[in-house]
Design a protein around this motif. Structure first.
Motif: not given
Length: 726
Positions: A338-354
């Motif tokens: 998160l940036d200082n205002d709450g903006a999501v800069l990066a998100m990874v939810g697992g090792t392989d989306y496929v």
């Protein structure tokens, strides 16, 4: 004459009035009459509404050619295109080409009285009304297939009484205009099955790699089960959930006679082959989280749109590499930045989306281990502790629970800063017990933890399950000086002609804790990285953070911030089994460092504000004297008159002198002596001991918290233990 006189006597007698009916009978009669009248008016109104709606409905060929969904272009922070999403349609299948087993499966699970009702199921409607009145006061999801078709083609998914009424009227009109087979054909070719697939043919090709005409009973059960929650029961999102849902569908099919119970028992859904998707990457974890928010942000629109997001492509790529390079074999990893205002800069939810599009960054709930101590120590700081206060690391038992430190050793008397840096479980337990476990839970709620929190003593070691995004949000609030931070991913939405449909507005966060609490916990977090369990997270500039490891090494966490960027990392197995060698201070901390080196590379170095500005109620008398000139203080006589010190008018016995030379109006150090009525000197601003401590003459032990990272006592090298988190 006699006859006439007889008539006159009869008529001149007293007249009899009819007996008055009881009130309850009159009330009942009135209620029945008014109820009948209102029902008649309602029936007339409904009939008129259905008549005009039926006249306005498109013909069957027009409904077949209409398409659901809309084209959505998702753009990154820099304006580049992240992904283009839109509806995926397979081949239109006429009713006679749709496999009979597919029809039976859908009717069994979505509307078992489909062939007997007239568009609205009265029994289902009664259940919906009952749920709305006795439950959460919302219309429950008990729509018939015809109502779902009406909603999918003509309405939106908002849950309101008005939309439900419109849906019912359109459903009744559809039933009058089209046959049951036509309605089921429209429904099966238009319903959404997730992943952009509309209709059974698109779903069959997406999930099984072949057209819907070749669907087996097991595959039909899986597809029918998707309608309730496409993203949750998707075979590519959660194979186990998809199989369990398919078993429910098979049971309903057997119950309704679509298949025999014996046939249902012989079908093994786990043997179904799922087709692998292509062209997906970790960006889809972010889009899967952000895009559903459009339902709340936008007015109703079906046209193509462009969604401008907060995601930074370079940071997203760095986050993906950091997780892939550090996650242990057989484990999963998640990251939110998160940036200082709450903006999501990066998100990874697992090792392989496929392989799995289940978003562990936003949906999974896991125990945070010692990362939870953030809330324990903030509650203690708010209650009056400072980083330099002395505490005793020793065995402790609270309500029969005895926590142990890593290595089962104890350091004795240390300061709060050291206890936090080396994640001493016994100290966390003592602090939690002193301030109250409910107070710790309230602090976590204050900082954005949305999952259930237990208040048993062991909660101080992170036994309550949390989400990665919630914990990252909490640390971001600390980075913001104790001000709330709301994660967001969409900055604006525009139509195809450039019209701005939505624009994010920055909202100033609420103050969650006083400044001295935020400064104190930042001091502790910085020390944990500088010399404590989070040393692997160092990146060559100030970093504040905390590790977390749960019992038996099932979860590893590192959360921290630097230069305005806050990042949370979690690693573990989906089945919550042990991961050998996993601890927050190793793989998660290294992944944090690998990512943050890229994330803050072009940002200026920021020093942390760890200066404690204690509130007045927390200042000792000597501290108060240091805030001004002692000659500015006045005494008050028994009549309320101000008496300057040293003028010789002090009332007898009013100000006793103590053995250490201090003079004051109330209890203080030492034993009061015989009152001295001579002209007294002004009370000293501070004792010699205090001045030596404040000026540093007594060394690191006197550090009041203004020099973060100093005063750390030597501690044995930490080792893992199943009994605690660190």
């Amino acid at each position: 004459m006699a006859k006439n006189s007889g008539r006159n006597r009869k008529s001149s007698g007293p007249s009899r009035k009819p007996a008055k009916k009881p009130f309850w009978r009159r009330l009942l009669r009135g209620t029945v009459l008014w109820g009948f009248a209102l029902a008649l008016l309602g029936a007339i109104f409904l009939g008129v509404a259905i008549f005009f709606t039926e006249r306005e409905l498109p013909d069957y060929s027009a409904l077949k050619s209409s398409q659901n969904g809309q084209m959505i272009v998702v753009r990154a922070r820099d304006g580049s295109e992240l992904v283009s999403l839109g509806p995926s349609y397979g081949k239109w299948l006429p009713a006679d080409q749709i496999p009979a087993i597919m029809k039976k499966a859908m009717v069994a699970v979505e509307d078992r009285r489909f062939y007997s009702h007239f568009g609205v199921d009265p029994l289902g409607l009664l259940r919906a009304v009952y749920t709305a009145v006795s439950g959460d006061r919302r219309i429950s999801a008990t729509s018939t297939i015809t109502q779902q078709l009406a909603r999918n083609i003509f309405l939106n998914n908002s849950r309101s009484y008005v939309r439900k009424a419109r849906e019912a009227v359109i459903a009744l009109a559809l039933e009058r205009k089209f046959t049951k087979d036509q309605i089921l054909e429209l429904y099966l070719n238009k319903v959404y099955f997730g992943g952009g697939a509309y209709g059974i043919d698109a779903a069959s090709r997406k999930f099984f790699g072949h057209p819907a005409t070749e669907l087996s009973t097991a595959e039909a059960a899986i597809i029918a089960g998707l309608v309730k929650a496409p993203s949750h029961y998707s075979p590519t999102a959660d194979a186990e959930a998809s199989v369990e849902r398919g078993k429910v569908v098979l049971g309903l099919m057997a119950k309704n006679g679509a298949i025999t119970p014996a046939e249902a028992g012989t079908i093994d859904l786990s043997d179904v082959n799922i087709a692998k998707e292509k062209g997906q990457n970790s960006v889809r974890y972010f889009t899967d989280w952000a895009l559903p928010q459009l339902d709340l942000l936008l007015p109703e629109t079906n046209g193509p749109i462009e969604v401008w997001t907060t995601l930074d492509p370079k940071m997203q790529a760095a986050a993906t590499r950091a997780i892939d390079a550090n996650v242990p074999d057989g484990a999963q990893g998640a990251l939110v930045s998160l940036d200082n205002d709450g903006a999501v800069l990066a998100m990874v939810g697992g090792t392989d989306y496929v392989t799995s599009n289940y978003n562990r960054a936003t949906d999974a709930v896991r125990q945070p281990g010692s990362a939870w101590k953030l809330f324990v120590y903030m509650a203690a700081l708010e209650a009056g502790y400072t980083p330099s206060d002395r505490v005793v690391d020793e065995p402790v038992t609270i309500d029969g629970w005895s926590p142990h430190n890593s290595g089962r050793n104890y350091a004795g008397e240390i300061d709060v800063r050291t206890a936090f840096a080396y994640s001493k479980n016994t100290i966390a337990a003592q602090l939690g017990n002193e301030v109250g476990f409910g107070t710790v839970a309230s602090m976590a709620r204050r900082f954005g933890i949305t999952t259930p929190i237990n208040t048993q003593p062991a909660m101080v070691l992170g036994t309550s399950e949390v989400r990665v995004i919630d914990m990252t949000r909490a640390f971001a609030a600390v980075s913001a000086g104790g001000t709330s931070v709301e994660p967001y991913g969409i900055t604006k939405v525009t139509a195809s002609d450039g019209e701005v449909l939505y624009q994010h507005k920055s909202v100033r966060g609420q103050v969650l804790v006083p400044h001295y609490v935020a400064a104190g916990i930042t001091d502790l977090l910085q020390t944990a990285v500088a010399t404590g369990t989070g040393r692997a997270a160092q990146i060559g500039r100030p970093v504040a953070g905390k590790t977390g490891t749960t019992s038996s090494n099932k979860d590893g966490w590192f959360l921290g911030f630097s230069s305005g960027v806050t990042t949370g990392v979690w690693m573990g197995r989906d089945d919550a089994k042990r991961v050998g060698g996993l601890s927050g201070g190793h793989a998660p901390a290294r992944a944090f460092a690998d990512y943050m080196k890229v994330a803050v590379a072009k940002r200026p170095v920021e020093e942390f504000d760890t200066k404690l500005q204690l509130p007045e109620w927390q200042l000792e008398p000597d501290d108060e004297y240091l805030q001004g000139d002692p000659d500015d203080y006045y005494y008050v006589d028994e009549n309320g008159n101000l008496v300057p010190p040293g003028d010789g008018t002090r009332p007898a016995g009013d100000l006793p002198r103590y053995e250490d030379g201090t003079v004051g109006p109330g209890p203080g150090p030492g034993t009061p002596q015989v009152p001295d009525y001579g002209p007294p000197a002004a009370p000293p601003a501070a004792s010699d001991d205090f001045l030596d401590q404040a000026t540093g003459k007594k060394g690191a032990a006197a550090d009041p918290g203004l020099r973060p990272g100093q005063g750390i006592a030597p501690s044995p090298t930490p080792t893992r233990t199943p009994a605690g988190a660190y």
